[in-house]
Structures are given as structure tokens and as C-alpha cells.
Motif scaffolding. Structure first.
Motif, PDB file in Angstrom:
ATOM      1  N   UNK A 155       0.811  -1.216   0.000  1.00 50.42           N
ATOM      2  CA  UNK A 155       0.000   0.000   0.000  1.00 50.42           C
ATOM      3  C   UNK A 155       0.846   1.269   0.000  1.00 50.42           C
ATOM      4  N   UNK A 156       1.867   1.338   0.873  1.00 56.72           N
ATOM      5  CA  UNK A 156       2.691   2.543   0.964  1.00 56.72           C
ATOM      6  C   UNK A 156       3.440   2.784  -0.344  1.00 56.72           C
ATOM      7  N   UNK A 157       3.982   1.721  -0.915  1.00 52.90           N
ATOM      8  CA  UNK A 157       4.705   1.851  -2.174  1.00 52.90           C
ATOM      9  C   UNK A 157       3.762   2.270  -3.291  1.00 52.90           C
ATOM     10  N   UNK A 158       2.582   1.696  -3.305  1.00 50.33           N
ATOM     11  CA  UNK A 158       1.598   2.044  -4.330  1.00 50.33           C
ATOM     12  C   UNK A 158       1.203   3.515  -4.233  1.00 50.33           C
ATOM     13  N   UNK A 159       1.036   4.033  -3.034  1.00 51.66           N
ATOM     14  CA  UNK A 159       0.697   5.452  -2.848  1.00 51.66           C
ATOM     15  C   UNK A 159       1.819   6.355  -3.342  1.00 51.66           C
ATOM     16  N   UNK A 160       3.065   5.922  -3.105  1.00 52.28           N
ATOM     17  CA  UNK A 160       4.212   6.700  -3.573  1.00 52.28           C
ATOM     18  C   UNK A 160       4.248   6.751  -5.097  1.00 52.28           C
ATOM     19  N   UNK A 161       4.012   5.587  -5.730  1.00 55.86           N
ATOM     20  CA  UNK A 161       3.989   5.539  -7.195  1.00 55.86           C
ATOM     21  C   UNK A 161       2.828   6.354  -7.740  1.00 55.86           C
ATOM     22  N   UNK A 162       1.676   6.302  -7.072  1.00 53.73           N
ATOM     23  CA  UNK A 162       0.528   7.110  -7.503  1.00 53.73           C
ATOM     24  C   UNK A 162       0.874   8.599  -7.484  1.00 53.73           C
ATOM     25  N   UNK A 163       1.578   9.029  -6.445  1.00 54.14           N
ATOM     26  CA  UNK A 163       1.996  10.432  -6.358  1.00 54.14           C
ATOM     27  C   UNK A 163       2.919  10.786  -7.517  1.00 54.14           C
ATOM     28  N   UNK A 164       3.855   9.879  -7.803  1.00 59.43           N
ATOM     29  CA  UNK A 164       4.795  10.103  -8.917  1.00 59.43           C
ATOM     30  C   UNK A 164       4.053  10.169 -10.252  1.00 59.43           C
ATOM     31  N   UNK A 165       3.146   9.237 -10.487  1.00 60.58           N
ATOM     32  CA  UNK A 165       2.421   9.174 -11.761  1.00 60.58           C
ATOM     33  C   UNK A 165       1.517  10.394 -11.922  1.00 60.58           C
ATOM     34  N   UNK A 166       0.827  10.791 -10.861  1.00 65.63           N
ATOM     35  CA  UNK A 166      -0.043  11.962 -10.937  1.00 65.63           C
ATOM     36  C   UNK A 166       0.754  13.204 -11.329  1.00 65.63           C
ATOM     37  N   UNK A 167       1.947  13.354 -10.744  1.00 69.07           N
ATOM     38  CA  UNK A 167       2.779  14.515 -11.068  1.00 69.07           C
ATOM     39  C   UNK A 167       3.248  14.458 -12.518  1.00 69.07           C
ATOM     40  N   UNK A 168       3.634  13.267 -12.987  1.00 66.77           N
ATOM     41  CA  UNK A 168       4.065  13.122 -14.380  1.00 66.77           C
ATOM     42  C   UNK A 168       2.927  13.467 -15.342  1.00 66.77           C
ATOM     43  N   UNK A 169       1.718  13.006 -15.029  1.00 66.37           N
ATOM     44  CA  UNK A 169       0.584  13.266 -15.911  1.00 66.37           C
ATOM     45  C   UNK A 169       0.237  14.761 -15.964  1.00 66.37           C
ATOM     46  N   UNK A 170       0.343  15.455 -14.835  1.00 68.85           N
ATOM     47  CA  UNK A 170       0.087  16.897 -14.827  1.00 68.85           C
ATOM     48  C   UNK A 170       1.127  17.632 -15.668  1.00 68.85           C
ATOM     49  N   UNK A 171       2.377  17.247 -15.509  1.00 64.03           N
ATOM     50  CA  UNK A 171       3.450  17.860 -16.288  1.00 64.03           C
ATOM     51  C   UNK A 171       3.273  17.568 -17.781  1.00 64.03           C
ATOM     52  N   UNK A 172       2.866  16.331 -18.101  1.00 64.65           N
ATOM     53  CA  UNK A 172       2.645  15.958 -19.499  1.00 64.65           C
ATOM     54  C   UNK A 172       1.451  16.709 -20.091  1.00 64.65           C
ATOM     55  N   UNK A 173       0.389  16.904 -19.305  1.00 63.39           N
ATOM     56  CA  UNK A 173      -0.776  17.667 -19.780  1.00 63.39           C
ATOM     57  C   UNK A 173      -0.378  19.084 -20.159  1.00 63.39           C
ATOM     58  N   UNK A 174       0.448  19.698 -19.327  1.00 61.08           N
ATOM     59  CA  UNK A 174       0.910  21.064 -19.616  1.00 61.08           C
ATOM     60  C   UNK A 174       1.716  21.091 -20.911  1.00 61.08           C
ATOM     61  N   UNK A 175       2.632  20.149 -21.063  1.00 56.50           N
ATOM     62  CA  UNK A 175       3.462  20.103 -22.272  1.00 56.50           C
ATOM     63  C   UNK A 175       2.601  19.855 -23.509  1.00 56.50           C
ATOM     64  N   UNK A 176       1.631  18.932 -23.414  1.00 54.51           N
ATOM     65  CA  UNK A 176       0.778  18.615 -24.561  1.00 54.51           C
ATOM     66  C   UNK A 176      -0.062  19.819 -24.979  1.00 54.51           C
ATOM     67  N   UNK A 177      -0.610  20.533 -24.008  1.00 58.20           N
ATOM     68  CA  UNK A 177      -1.452  21.694 -24.327  1.00 58.20           C
ATOM     69  C   UNK A 177      -0.689  22.747 -25.125  1.00 58.20           C
ATOM     70  N   UNK A 178       0.607  22.886 -24.852  1.00 58.15           N
ATOM     71  CA  UNK A 178       1.394  23.924 -25.514  1.00 58.15           C
ATOM     72  C   UNK A 178       2.109  23.420 -26.768  1.00 58.15           C
ATOM     73  N   UNK A 179       2.263  22.104 -26.894  1.00 63.53           N
ATOM     74  CA  UNK A 179       2.915  21.558 -28.090  1.00 63.53           C
ATOM     75  C   UNK A 179       1.957  21.434 -29.269  1.00 63.53           C
TER      76      UNK A 179
END
Length: 331
Positions: A155-179
Motif C-alpha cells: 500500500x505505501x509503495x503504491x501510494x508513492x507511485x501514484x503520487x509520482x504518476x499523478x505529477x508526471x501526468x500533470x506535467x505531461x498535460x501542460x506540455x501537450x497543451x502547448x505543443x
């Protein structure tokens, strides 16, 4: 584990004032040069107004103005020649023998074959679409990683990965919107490419995978490797497009300086040959006309240097922010 979330833009990650950062990177280079010219004009006007002795009186007793513009004529010719020559030397690396050009082509096609395999389709030819495809691939593989770990029981590891993935997706959304729809040759392509902080994402996914490697199944390890592969491919593509943009910008800089030099040389030469203390008598808005003319002429004569300054501010900032490639975060 340290915080896995980061800001979505390069400016926010470097903690630079947004207006200053916009001047360095975002603003039109001609507009920056024009603004600097206006600042020079205003400073000259202020000095002229505050000076106890009028400029017209000073010109009657000395050849100071003529000397200044005569020096500018030589500086414009010499500086323009040197800048254009240096830029052409930088661009001369593109000139090579048939064998070297064939080698470049082979290397390029080998890399595109790798990205074809990664993307599962033919690699886009458009630079913005190329970067966008890699960003979307990293998004897809990040989601796959999260889904793979859903039933892991950690559970703890999964929550950590979820935090990482959520941040990556937000960063990717920003890049996609401007590309999307961005045209190469403008900073609109490179700006979101720099905003997507793949280097930090590479470091974090390697750290997470290695810290829990003993507890991972083969499928989970493959998901980590697949995401790392997508992020790793993004690095050289971004650097390649950055290098192309810098070469493109140097060509535009050379052309802009040549255009501005013709105007500046004409104005500076005209001030030397045709202007004397009696050429512009009287006042305008309460200020002597000759001061208006000299201040404007000096600002215009400085345009080649100001254009050089405007372009180099952007290129130097880009170089500073992309000194390293891979999981090495200098900022």
C-alpha cells in the motif's frame, strides 16, 4: 523518499520572476530590442534635460556628437561583420563530405527506427508532433505502471507511485497543451519541451524501482523499465530539437542584424554628414529639437547590438537550463 511532485514549468522550478523570465525567453526578440532602444532614448532625453548646458550650445563649442556617431559608423560595420562571421562559423558544422552526410543520415534513421519501435508507429516528421508523441507514450506507460501495481499489496509503495504518476501526468498535460499546433522556428515548440522535466522523472522512477526491486514481480519490473525507456528516448530528441532551434535562431539573428545594420548605418552616417547645431533649431514640447534627434538617432544606431543582446539572452538561458542530459538536475 523525498517529495515526488515538481512544478509544471521551467520558470516555476527555477524560481525566477515571471516578468524577467518572459523577457529572457518568451518575448519577441525584436520587441525586446525595441524596448531596450526606447530605454536608451529615454535615458538620453533625461540626461539632456537635466544637463545645465543645452545640447545645441555644446555642439557649437565641440564636435562631441559628430565624434560619437563617427565612432558608431565604424562600430556598426565592424560589429556586424564579426557577428555574422561568427554565426556562420557555428553553422559551418553542417557542411561536410558526402561520407559524413551519409553517416549522419544513417545515425538519424537508426534512432528513428528506435522511436518507431517505442511509439508503435512511424515517428512524426514535425518536431512538435515528435515531442508530443514521446510525451504521450510516457503518459501511457506511467498509467500502465500504476495499474500494474494496483494489486501488488504494498500500500505505501503504491501510494508513492501514484503520487509520482499523478505529477508526471500533470506535467505531461501542460506540455501537450502547448505543443499541439506549435510551429518550429518559434520558441513555442522549445518552451513546453523545456517545461517537461523528464530528467527529474527519470531519476525518480529509477530510484523507486531500485528501492523496491526485491519486492517487485517481473511484470512490475518491466513496467518500470518501459517508463524509463520512454523518458530516456525523450532526452536526446529534445536536445536535438534544441540544437536545431539554436541554429535556426542564429540564422535569424544574422539576418536581423544585417537588416538593422543598414538602417543604423544610414542614421549614424547621416548624423555625421548632415547634422550640425543649426539643423534642428527651436523646441518641441518644451525640449530642444536637436536633443530629440540625437537621442533617437543614437537609439536607432544601437539596434544591431540590441538585437544581438536580445537573441543571446534567450540562447544563453536555454544553454544554461539544458547543460546536462539525463537524470542530472542542475537546478
Amino acid at each position: 523518499m523525498s517529495d515526488l511532485t515538481t512544478e509544471n514549468t521551467l520558470r516555476e522550478r527555477t524560481d525566477v520572476n515571471k516578468y524577467y523570465f518572459w523577457v529572457l525567453l518568451g518575448a519577441n526578440r525584436w520587441a525586446v530590442a525595441g524596448s531596450l532602444a526606447c530605454l536608451i532614448f529615454l535615458v538620453f532625453m533625461l540626461w539632456g534635460v537635466l544637463k545645465p548646458v543645452s545640447l545645441q550650445t555644446t555642439m557649437q563649442s565641440s564636435d562631441m556628437v559628430e565624434t560619437v556617431f563617427a565612432g558608431l559608423v565604424g562600430a556598426i560595420i565592424t560589429g556586424t561583420t564579426l557577428v555574422v562571421t561568427i554565426n556562420q562559423l557555428v553553422l559551418s558544422q553542417e557542411i561536410g563530405s558526402l561520407g559524413s552526410q551519409r553517416s549522419r543520415m544513417d545515425t538519424t534513421m537508426d534512432f528513428r527506427q528506435n522511436t518507431d519501435d517505442l511509439l508503435g508507429t512511424v515517428t512524426p516528421a514535425d518536431p512538435a508532433a515528435y515531442l508530443l508523441a514521446l510525451v504521450e507514450t510516457s503518459e501511457h506507460r506511467a498509467r500502465t505502471l500504476r495499474d500494474t501495481l494496483d494489486d501488488s499489496g504494498h500500500k505505501d509503495f503504491q501510494e508513492t507511485v501514484d503520487e509520482y504518476v499523478d505529477d508526471l501526468l500533470k506535467n505531461a498535460d501542460h506540455a501537450r497543451d502547448h505543443l499541439e499546433g506549435a510551429d518550429f522556428g518559434t520558441f513555442d515548440v522549445l518552451s513546453p519541451a523545456l517545461d517537461y522535466n523528464y530528467d527529474r522523472k527519470m531519476y525518480d522512477v529509477r530510484r523507486l524501482g531500485m528501492a523496491h526491486e526485491a519486492d517487485l514481480t517481473d511484470e512490475e519490473r518491466d513496467a518500470f523499465r518501459a517508463l524509463l525507456e520512454a523518458l530516456t528516448m525523450y532526452g536526446p530528441v529534445r536536445e536535438y530539437i534544441k540544437d536545431l532551434y539554436i541554429q535556426w535562431a542564429l540564422v535569424k539573428l544574422s539576418r536581423a542584424i544585417l537588416y538593422a545594420a543598414v538602417i543604423s548605418l544610414t542614421v549614424a552616417g547621416g548624423m555625421v554628414v548632415f547634422v550640425d547645431p543649426t539643423t534642428f533649431p527651436g523646441t518641441f514640447l518644451g525640449i530642444e529639437r536637436i536633443l530629440w534627434v540625437v537621442s533617437a538617432a543614437f537609439a536607432i544606431s544601437a539596434l544591431p547590438f540590441l538585437l544581438f543582446t536580445a537573441y543571446i539572452l534567450r540562447l544563453a538561458t536555454i544553454a544554461k537550463q539544458t547543460l546536462s542530459m539525463g537524470p542530472l538536475v542542475l537546478s
